[in-house]
Enzyme design. Sequence first.
Site, PDB file in Angstrom:
ATOM      1  N   HIS A   1      -0.448  -0.598  13.626  1.00  0.00           N
ATOM      2  CA  HIS A   1      -0.807  -2.047  13.451  1.00  0.00           C
ATOM      3  C   HIS A   1      -0.039  -2.579  12.085  1.00  0.00           C
ATOM      4  CE1 HIS A   1      -3.892  -5.107  11.954  1.00  0.00           C
ATOM      5  NE2 HIS A   1      -4.551  -4.706  12.968  1.00  0.00           N
TER       6      HIS A   1
ATOM      7  N   GLY B   1       1.340 -13.012  -8.772  1.00  0.00           N
ATOM      8  CA  GLY B   1       2.487 -11.962  -8.940  1.00  0.00           C
ATOM      9  C   GLY B   1       3.819 -12.478  -9.002  1.00  0.00           C
TER      10      GLY B   1
ATOM     11  N   HIS C   1       4.781  -4.608  -4.879  1.00  0.00           N
ATOM     12  CA  HIS C   1       4.436  -3.078  -5.621  1.00  0.00           C
ATOM     13  C   HIS C   1       5.115  -1.986  -5.054  1.00  0.00           C
ATOM     14  CE1 HIS C   1       2.268   0.371  -6.933  1.00  0.00           C
ATOM     15  NE2 HIS C   1       1.551  -0.229  -7.718  1.00  0.00           N
ATOM     16  N   PRO C   2       5.890  -1.392  -5.656  1.00  0.00           N
ATOM     17  CA  PRO C   2       6.729  -0.320  -5.149  1.00  0.00           C
ATOM     18  C   PRO C   2       6.198   0.494  -4.053  1.00  0.00           C
ATOM     19  CG  PRO C   2       6.122   0.279  -7.518  1.00  0.00           C
ATOM     20  CD  PRO C   2       5.670  -1.115  -7.450  1.00  0.00           C
ATOM     21  N   THR C   3       4.976   0.812  -4.234  1.00  0.00           N
ATOM     22  CA  THR C   3       4.204   1.634  -3.226  1.00  0.00           C
ATOM     23  C   THR C   3       3.061   0.980  -2.368  1.00  0.00           C
ATOM     24  OG1 THR C   3       2.773   2.698  -4.781  1.00  0.00           O
ATOM     25  CG2 THR C   3       4.799   3.908  -4.348  1.00  0.00           C
ATOM     26  N   ALA C   4       2.487   0.199  -2.990  1.00  0.00           N
ATOM     27  CA  ALA C   4       1.153  -0.576  -2.424  1.00  0.00           C
ATOM     28  C   ALA C   4       1.723  -1.992  -1.797  1.00  0.00           C
ATOM     29  CB  ALA C   4       0.082  -0.618  -3.258  1.00  0.00           C
ATOM     30  N   GLY C   5       2.862  -2.236  -1.899  1.00  0.00           N
ATOM     31  CA  GLY C   5       3.031  -3.697  -1.165  1.00  0.00           C
ATOM     32  C   GLY C   5       2.400  -4.752  -1.847  1.00  0.00           C
TER      33      GLY C   5
END
Length: 309
Positions: A85, A167, A172-176
């Site tokens: 997805h 923003g 975000h480096p891990t959460a996008g």
Amino acid sequence: MSELGPLVECVANFSEGRRADVVEAIAEAIRATPGAHILDWSLDPDHNRSVITFAGGPESVGEAAVAAAGKAVELIDLNTQDGVHPRIGAADVIPFVPLRRITLIECGWIAHSVGAELWNRYQLPVYLYGEAAVLPARRSLPYVRQGGYEFLKEAVKTDINRFPDYGQAELHPTAGAAAVGARKILIAWNIELDTADVEIAKSIALTIREANGGFAAVRALGLALESKGITQVSMNLTDFEVTPPHFVMERVQKLASEQGVKVLRSELIGLMPQKALDLALDAGVDLLLENPRTIEESLAAAGLSAGDR
């Protein structure tokens, strides 16, 4: 919340469908928010995606959405996540839907407030879509998610058209990032085909979706379900009163039959309005749903009522 007060639904999509403990932790963040009631939740390992539907007053639902997204930021790393997805974030899509005594525009205000909080609390960039969109092109969710996380994390740094509404020009480096918006009731629905040939599912999706001249208010993708050895036509019906599910089912069955393929069943993601089921029943069309879940039944089970919209 007074029975006669405003009632809002949030149908939050998270990029995790294989680790039940992670989805449970996200759900618990919602349950811990006073006035927020979970109506339904589901996990899909092939999509690697979960959907949690909850409802309540505007402030409660907004705060529950922020808390749930915060837990997703903590527990989901898109750099190691995969699934068929499309997605741009751990807390991928957070839409607010008016159910009673609240307008779509007011749900857009909730989306703006939640977007600001997600950036302020978690440094999670936010793209506003649907009725909450600031930029006209971002009214379309597929436009916002175009290219997915892997593309967006580079494009956001240099392409002003990809800068978030809340923003900085970096994900975000891990959460996008999160797509937060307001919309009408949507039916998320998958039709499974008895074939492993994903090109057949893709061709049917191309034929029926609005973007290619098919049904109005229908978005569709053809996807492979490797765990089952079959494929599906994965759809969002963005206005079921314009194109009801039974119109789509009849067309998909005809297109599949022309290619020698049988429709096996269909799967509802989240909830659907009772009216959509009634329309199919009146038309004599079997939607091949095993356990259809309606918004009205789920609200009643939570002690709520849709009332007059």
